[in-house]
Enzyme design. Structure first.
Site, short mmCIF file in Angstrom:
data_model
loop_
_atom_site.label_atom_id
_atom_site.label_comp_id
_atom_site.label_asym_id
_atom_site.label_seq_id
_atom_site.Cartn_x
_atom_site.Cartn_y
_atom_site.Cartn_z
CG HIS A 1 -1.86 0.58 0.49
ND1 HIS A 1 -2.88 0.82 -0.58
CD2 HIS A 1 -2.33 2.25 0.82
CE1 HIS A 1 -4.25 1.27 -0.44
NE2 HIS A 1 -3.32 2.60 -0.03
CE1 TYR B 1 -1.65 7.43 -0.35
CE2 TYR B 1 -2.18 5.50 0.70
CZ TYR B 1 -2.54 6.92 0.23
OH TYR B 1 -3.70 6.35 0.50
CG HIS C 1 -9.54 2.22 -6.95
ND1 HIS C 1 -9.92 2.44 -6.55
CD2 HIS C 1 -9.02 1.50 -5.97
CE1 HIS C 1 -8.82 3.27 -5.82
NE2 HIS C 1 -8.09 2.53 -5.37
CG PHE C 2 -5.20 -1.13 -9.83
CD1 PHE C 2 -4.94 -0.42 -10.80
CD2 PHE C 2 -5.49 -1.73 -8.86
CE1 PHE C 2 -4.30 -2.20 -11.18
CE2 PHE C 2 -5.51 -3.52 -9.18
CZ PHE C 2 -4.49 -2.98 -11.00
CG HIS C 3 -6.73 0.69 -15.01
ND1 HIS C 3 -6.42 -0.64 -14.24
CD2 HIS C 3 -5.85 0.31 -16.40
CE1 HIS C 3 -5.76 -1.46 -15.39
NE2 HIS C 3 -5.33 -0.55 -16.29
NE ARG D 1 -7.54 -7.50 -8.98
CZ ARG D 1 -5.99 -6.59 -7.97
NH1 ARG D 1 -6.51 -6.94 -7.31
NH2 ARG D 1 -5.00 -6.24 -8.89
NE ARG D 2 -4.58 -9.88 -8.64
CZ ARG D 2 -4.06 -9.79 -7.21
NH1 ARG D 2 -5.38 -10.69 -6.49
NH2 ARG D 2 -3.29 -9.11 -6.98
#
Lengths: 550, 168
Positions: A220, A224, A371-373, A436-437
């Site tokens: 995580h 950041y 989300h992370f895209h 996912r994946r």
């Protein structure tokens, strides 16, 4: 401090990093396109290439290689600009670069040989070739060298400028590298103590939950580490581009200190659905995860305060008139601004993911990928693109001309549209349960599964548009490097508003902040980690055949 | 350090919202008992049959009382093992009467697997060495799909099974 450009030597160093980053963008982006095409069910990969192999390439090369090289190269340029770099430091910086590059090539070779299709999260007990783990170790070691170069740069400046507060951007770089150093200790520990001896056959078994916990202790803060360089540009560079001032130097530093404190002790929110971890400690880390939203809220306020103040200073005094006064036609502002806007839904989605119970609905569904895209592949990447439109010309002694600017604006719009379709359909399909994946599958052929496939077409359309965006970006990068008109491009460094309050010196008390960060980590991890070790089940042998590494 | 009045309001509203969310999550988890799947029981992944729930005859659906069931499952690449039916056929579809409360209980004998019943809130990780459990209530009849949502190897996307919720 404002007018002087980077020296040739400094430029060469940062530019080497940019090359690796942009080549990675092309390769990784191509893999992403192929994945979305495979998932329509209408396309099969040629030459017997496995879906999970390209998924591993995509994850490793974009999430680890592109980001790390871009960030470290950008940070070197910020440090050279604000506090300077000595020849000796530059030698070490080059050593860092080559160590990282050798590691990257080693790991990439194993992935291409099909010996490391373990995804970038490389969960045990799936076992890759030992060289894959050695390669990743070298990448980490390289970044550590870069960390200490940056630390030394600021230390030297502080010694020469006793009693003065450090330049804002140098302060931010050092915070980011402290976060990186503290968090990579976790992944280095699992790779060196667990994965390497186990993959070499020196030990027979691996403790899975320990390895996963150490991985997410790193996993995580990693995000950041990606986000903070974007924040550096938002706080320390964009105000200059829009003709304004930094709203508050103190608030900017406070936000970064809060990231140092709260971005690390939060890894359990990736492990909410895992057995073997007490729900009480999961909840503690959920609380800390929510705390890390606070510096982002601070940032949102500071950004819009900067925008409004700059607009009003130019005479736009109506309620929203200042919004129009922003330089929408300047790509150095436009690209990061679109990224900032994407961070509003992206951040809200992040709070959903981190919520104990809501996580059941979205965990490991393609919602998370969506989300992370938005966070990494829109907010962060568009800001990085926005940086490169002036940084690359600065480094190559050229100018950001009208053509680059126009291409950049088109690129940003293409990216936003592509991501709207791709991330949007990922979010919706994820809520419907699509995992996912996973390669294309009709599973049990039920009606429920056919619903997902329409959204997989949506992802392929978005992915194709995004790949066009990557081609435009690559063209722009080559153009800026070799063909743009020669000249002196400004390295924009913003200044603090004259009427800003003085920054409290306590923000420079590194021992204090690192100390609190360590205490928080110890609080969040010590007891559950001891529990995990004391209640360990028998360990696991290597599983190589399952990923085709036999 | 001075904070602008509007900034104080903004942080108060934002921070307040976060606090309310957290209290809701905490009350949900520790008062109403909706904790995320976090079973602490360990098991030997090479010998899961040593545990009663994962003996061959106990796999699949077991009725506890009127409308409460346990479903035991062993995950391995690339299959969910729910045991066999009366005729000795491998169970690929679990039939559950509507309105049932079901606890899924599973473990893995090889690598990490996901266990998600799409369209419900049943979702958990199955890791070798641990048992994990998740509960859900089936209020709507229909066909639901199990998917493995954690990468487990080249055949990961073929790992599936079905739940049929029927009206009595």
């Amino acid at each position: 401090m404002i007018a002087n450009q980077l020296t040739k030597k400094d430029s060469k160093l940062s530019m080497a990093h940019m090359w690796v980053a942009f080549i990675s963008l092309l390769i990784g982006g191509l893999m992403g396109l192929l994945q979305t095409l495979v998932r329509t069910g209408r396309f099969t990969l040629p030459f017997g290439i496995d879906y999970y192999q390209i998924l591993t390439v995509h994850g490793v090369i974009l999430a680890l290689v592109l980001t790390t090289f871009f960030i470290i190269g950008f940070q070197f340029s910020l440090m050279s600009k604000t506090v300077g770099m000595s020849d000796k430091e530059r030698v070490w910086a080059w050593i860092a670069f080559w160590v990282m590059l050798v590691g990257t090539i080693a790991a990439a070779t194993m992935i291409l040989l099909g010996k490391a299709s373990v995804l970038y999260t490389f969960y045990a007990p799936l076992a890759a070739h030992p060289i894959f783990y050695f390669g990743l170790t070298l990448v980490i070691v390289g970044t550590w060298i870069a960390c200490f170069v940056n630390f030394h740069q600021l230390y030297k400046w502080k010694k020469a400028n006793k009693g003065e507060k450090s330049p804002l951007l140098a302060f931010m770089v050092v915070i980011n590298m402290i976060i990186w150093f503290i968090s990579t200790i976790g992944v280095a520990a699992t790779v060196l103590i667990q994965f390497i001896p186990w993959s070499l056959g020196i030990v027979d078994e691996i403790n899975i939950l320990v390895s996963r916990t150490l991985f997410w202790y790193f996993g995580h803060p990693l995000v950041y580490f990606w986000l903070l360089p974007a924040y550096m540009a938002w706080y320390g560079i964009i105000p200059k581009i829009i003709g304004g001032k930094i709203f508050s130097d103190g608030l900017a530093r406070l936000a970064f200190i809060l990231f140092l404190l709260f971005s690390i002790p939060v890894g359990f929110h990736h492990q909410l659905l895992e057995p073997g971890i007490d729900p009480f400690w999961k909840y503690i880390q959920v609380v800390l995860t929510f705390a890390v939203a606070i510096p982002s809220l601070l940032t949102a306020f500071s950004m819009f305060a900067t925008f409004e103040t700059a607009g009003r200073a130019k005479g736009f005094n109506t309620l929203f008139g200042w919004f129009k006064a922003l330089p929408w036609k300047d790509v150095r502002f436009f690209a990061p601004m679109v990224g900032m806007i994407a961070f509003i839904p992206a951040g809200a989605g992040g709070l959903v993911n981190a919520s104990n119970q809501l996580n059941l609905v979205v965990h490991n569904t393609i919602w998370v990928t969506g989300h992370f895209h938005l966070t990494l592949a829109t907010t962060v990447i568009l800001t990085f693109f926005g940086i490169s439109y002036w940084l690359v010309p600065v480094l190559t002694g050229r100018k950001l001309d009208e053509k680059t600017n126009r291409l950049g604006i088109i690129q940003t719009i293409v990216w936003a549209i592509g991501m709207f379709f791709m991330s949007g359909s990922m979010h919706i399909a994820g809520l419907l349960g699509a995992p996912r994946r996973s390669a294309f599958s009709e599973y049990n052929g039920s009606e429920q599964v056919t619903e997902w496939i329409g959204y997989q077409y949506g992802q392929a359309i978005g992915g194709s548009i995004l790949f066009i965006g990557i081609i435009i970006m690559m063209y722009t990068f080559i153009y800026m490097t070799f063909f743009a008109p020669k000249g002196v491009e400004e390295f924009p460094i913003a200044e603090t508003a004259e009427d800003a309050e003085p920054t409290p010196m306590i923000f420079e008390n590194w021992r204090l902040w690192i100390g609190i960060a360590v205490v928080l980590i110890a609080f969040a991890y010590t007891i559950p980690f001891i529990d995990i070790i004391q209640n360990s089940p028998p360990g696991s042998p290597t599983f190589k055949g399952l990923i085709g590494n036999s | 350090m001075h904070l602008h009045k509007y900034e104080k309001m903004w942080m108060l509203i934002g921070g307040g919202a976060l606090l309310i969310f957290l209290i809701m999550l905490g009350v949900g988890a520790f008062y109403q008992g909706t904790k995320p799947p976090s079973c602490l029981t360990t098991i030997d992944p090479q010998n899961v049959e040593a545990h009663d729930s994962f003996k061959k005859e106990n796999l699949g659906m077991q009725q506890l009382d009127d409308n409460r069931y346990v479903v035991n499952v062993i995950a391995s690449a690339f299959n969910y093992d729910f045991g066999t039916d009366e005729e000795g056929n491998v169970v690929r579809t679990i039939r559950i009467p509507v309105g049932s409360e079901v606890m899924f209980q599973g473990t893995s004998t090889d690598v990490v697997h996901g266990f998600e019943l799409a369209g419900t809130n049943a979702n958990m990780m199955l890791e070798p060495g641990y048992i994990n459990t998740v509960e859900t209530t089936f209020n709507k009849p229909g066909t639901y799909t199990f998917v493995c949502n954690e990468y487990c190897g080249t055949g990961h996307h073929y790992m599936t099974a079905t739940v049929e919720v029927y009206d009595e």
